[in-house]
Design a protein around this motif. Structure first.
Motif, PDB file in Angstrom:
ATOM      1  N   THR A  22      57.610  23.612  23.031  1.00 21.65           N
ATOM      2  CA  THR A  22      57.278  23.897  24.433  1.00 21.65           C
ATOM      3  C   THR A  22      58.514  24.344  25.193  1.00 21.65           C
ATOM      4  O   THR A  22      58.470  25.294  25.991  1.00 21.65           O
ATOM      5  N   GLN A  23      59.637  23.680  24.954  1.00 24.78           N
ATOM      6  CA  GLN A  23      60.882  24.051  25.621  1.00 24.78           C
ATOM      7  C   GLN A  23      61.345  25.449  25.200  1.00 24.78           C
ATOM      8  O   GLN A  23      61.822  26.230  26.025  1.00 24.78           O
ATOM      9  N   LEU A  24      61.183  25.739  23.915  1.00 23.79           N
ATOM     10  CA  LEU A  24      61.569  27.064  23.433  1.00 23.79           C
ATOM     11  C   LEU A  24      60.702  28.155  24.059  1.00 23.79           C
ATOM     12  O   LEU A  24      61.201  29.226  24.432  1.00 23.79           O
ATOM     13  N   ALA A  25      59.404  27.885  24.168  1.00 27.15           N
ATOM     14  CA  ALA A  25      58.492  28.865  24.785  1.00 27.15           C
ATOM     15  C   ALA A  25      58.839  29.064  26.254  1.00 27.15           C
ATOM     16  O   ALA A  25      58.807  30.196  26.773  1.00 27.15           O
ATOM     17  N   HIS A  26      59.175  27.963  26.928  1.00 22.87           N
ATOM     18  CA  HIS A  26      59.547  28.052  28.345  1.00 22.87           C
ATOM     19  C   HIS A  26      60.836  28.873  28.501  1.00 22.87           C
ATOM     20  O   HIS A  26      60.940  29.710  29.401  1.00 22.87           O
ATOM     21  N   LEU A 159      66.190  32.092  19.527  1.00 27.16           N
ATOM     22  CA  LEU A 159      64.930  31.432  19.868  1.00 27.16           C
ATOM     23  C   LEU A 159      63.922  31.571  18.735  1.00 27.16           C
ATOM     24  O   LEU A 159      63.202  30.617  18.402  1.00 27.16           O
ATOM     25  N   ALA A 160      63.862  32.751  18.161  1.00 27.40           N
ATOM     26  CA  ALA A 160      62.925  32.981  17.057  1.00 27.40           C
ATOM     27  C   ALA A 160      63.279  32.102  15.860  1.00 27.40           C
ATOM     28  O   ALA A 160      62.390  31.511  15.224  1.00 27.40           O
ATOM     29  N   GLU A 161      64.577  32.002  15.576  1.00 23.43           N
ATOM     30  CA  GLU A 161      65.005  31.169  14.448  1.00 23.43           C
ATOM     31  C   GLU A 161      64.678  29.696  14.710  1.00 23.43           C
ATOM     32  O   GLU A 161      64.174  28.992  13.827  1.00 23.43           O
ATOM     33  N   SER A 162      64.949  29.245  15.924  1.00 21.96           N
ATOM     34  CA  SER A 162      64.658  27.850  16.274  1.00 21.96           C
ATOM     35  C   SER A 162      63.162  27.582  16.254  1.00 21.96           C
ATOM     36  O   SER A 162      62.708  26.524  15.799  1.00 21.96           O
ATOM     37  N   THR A 163      62.387  28.539  16.763  1.00 18.89           N
ATOM     38  CA  THR A 163      60.929  28.370  16.781  1.00 18.89           C
ATOM     39  C   THR A 163      60.386  28.274  15.364  1.00 18.89           C
ATOM     40  O   THR A 163      59.543  27.410  15.069  1.00 18.89           O
ATOM     41  N   GLY A 193      49.240  20.326  27.753  1.00 20.59           N
ATOM     42  CA  GLY A 193      50.127  21.480  27.664  1.00 20.59           C
ATOM     43  C   GLY A 193      51.451  21.179  26.993  1.00 20.59           C
ATOM     44  O   GLY A 193      52.308  22.067  26.880  1.00 20.59           O
ATOM     45  N   THR A 194      51.635  19.936  26.550  1.00 17.16           N
ATOM     46  CA  THR A 194      52.902  19.579  25.883  1.00 17.16           C
ATOM     47  C   THR A 194      52.635  18.793  24.602  1.00 17.16           C
ATOM     48  O   THR A 194      52.724  19.328  23.513  1.00 17.16           O
ATOM     49  N   THR A 195      52.306  17.520  24.769  1.00 18.04           N
ATOM     50  CA  THR A 195      52.099  16.649  23.605  1.00 18.04           C
ATOM     51  C   THR A 195      50.791  15.874  23.748  1.00 18.04           C
ATOM     52  O   THR A 195      50.246  15.742  24.849  1.00 18.04           O
TER      53      THR A 195
END
Length: 246
Positions: A22-26, A159-163, A193-195
């Motif tokens: 969620t943080q990465l998407a944000h 971000l892509a690598e982390s995702t 929307g998160t967990t």
């Protein structure tokens, strides 16, 4: 609904991965590097427009200077012809007088034109300096935009690598959770929307940060360890551990 107490604890690992995703998407939606690209691109567009205006002004002034140079040359040639006619010494007095008047007029005209030409040349010098500055500014802006794009692309790659890494970890965590419990978790996650689960720590739901009141706490304390209990405030599954304060 009942689920093994240890399976419920596995939800915390899953929730941690969902928080990370969620943080990465944000961050991707609000990437400062992407905003910097827009700012740099806008600056480049403005400087590009300024360059067009500077080129137009410099070109127009150059054209006007050329026209005035032509007018001065015409007057100079006319005065030279008149002087040649006078130098022959064979003209009638009336014609000599007329030529003298014309040459005086031509001299005044030539002076006026040269004054205009000088003024235009000064303006042209200023316009040429502005044109050079505009070109240099645009070149700098283009380099800044390209640099901003590189920084954005690097950030997106990170971000892509982390995702990808967190998606893999989430899939691994989800694989060890029974299907009914995982299905419930995912339904709740879609709602929040998160967990879909949170640790109950010191009598507080770590999902919504609300502390359980006496009635809620008693209900959780008295529930079977394998009973799936949920926070009455946010609806998440409350995962009980030795930190729960029960």
């Amino acid at each position: 609904m009942k689920a093994d107490h240890f399976d419920q604890q596995k939800l915390l690992t899953l929730a941690a991965e969902d928080v990370a995703l969620t943080q990465l998407a944000h961050r991707r939606r609000n990437l400062p590097e992407a905003a910097a690209v827009e700012v740099a691109a806008e600056a480049e567009r403005e400087l590009s427009a300024s360059l067009v205006r500077a080129e137009t002004e410099a070109r127009d002034l150059a054209r006007e200077v050329t026209r005035l140079e032509g007018d001065v040359d015409v007057v100079r040639q006319r005065a030279a012809r008149d002087q040649q006619r006078m130098d022959t010494g064979s003209l009638p007095a009336r014609e000599v007088t007329a030529l003298q008047h014309e040459m005086e007029s031509l001299a005044r005209r030539k002076g006026d034109l040269e004054d205009q030409e000088l003024e235009l040349m000064e303006r042209q010098e200023t316009a040429d300096a502005a044109l050079t500055a505009a070109r240099e500014g645009l070149e700098t802006a283009r380099a800044e935009r390209e640099r901003a794009e590189q920084l954005r692309d690097d950030a997106l790659a990170d971000l892509a690598e982390s995702t990808t890494r967190h998606e893999g970890a989430r899939a691994e965590a989800a694989g060890g959770i029974p299907a009914p419990l995982l299905s419930l978790y995912d339904r709740i996650r879609a709602q929040t929307g998160t967990t879909g689960a949170a640790l109950l720590k010191a009598r507080q739901c770590q999902g919504c940060r609300m502390e359980l009141n006496g009635r809620e706490l008693a209900a959780v304390r008295n529930a079977d360890p394998h009973e799936v209990v949920r926070c009455e405030n946010c609806g998440r599954i409350l995962v009980r551990t030795g930190e729960s304060g029960l």
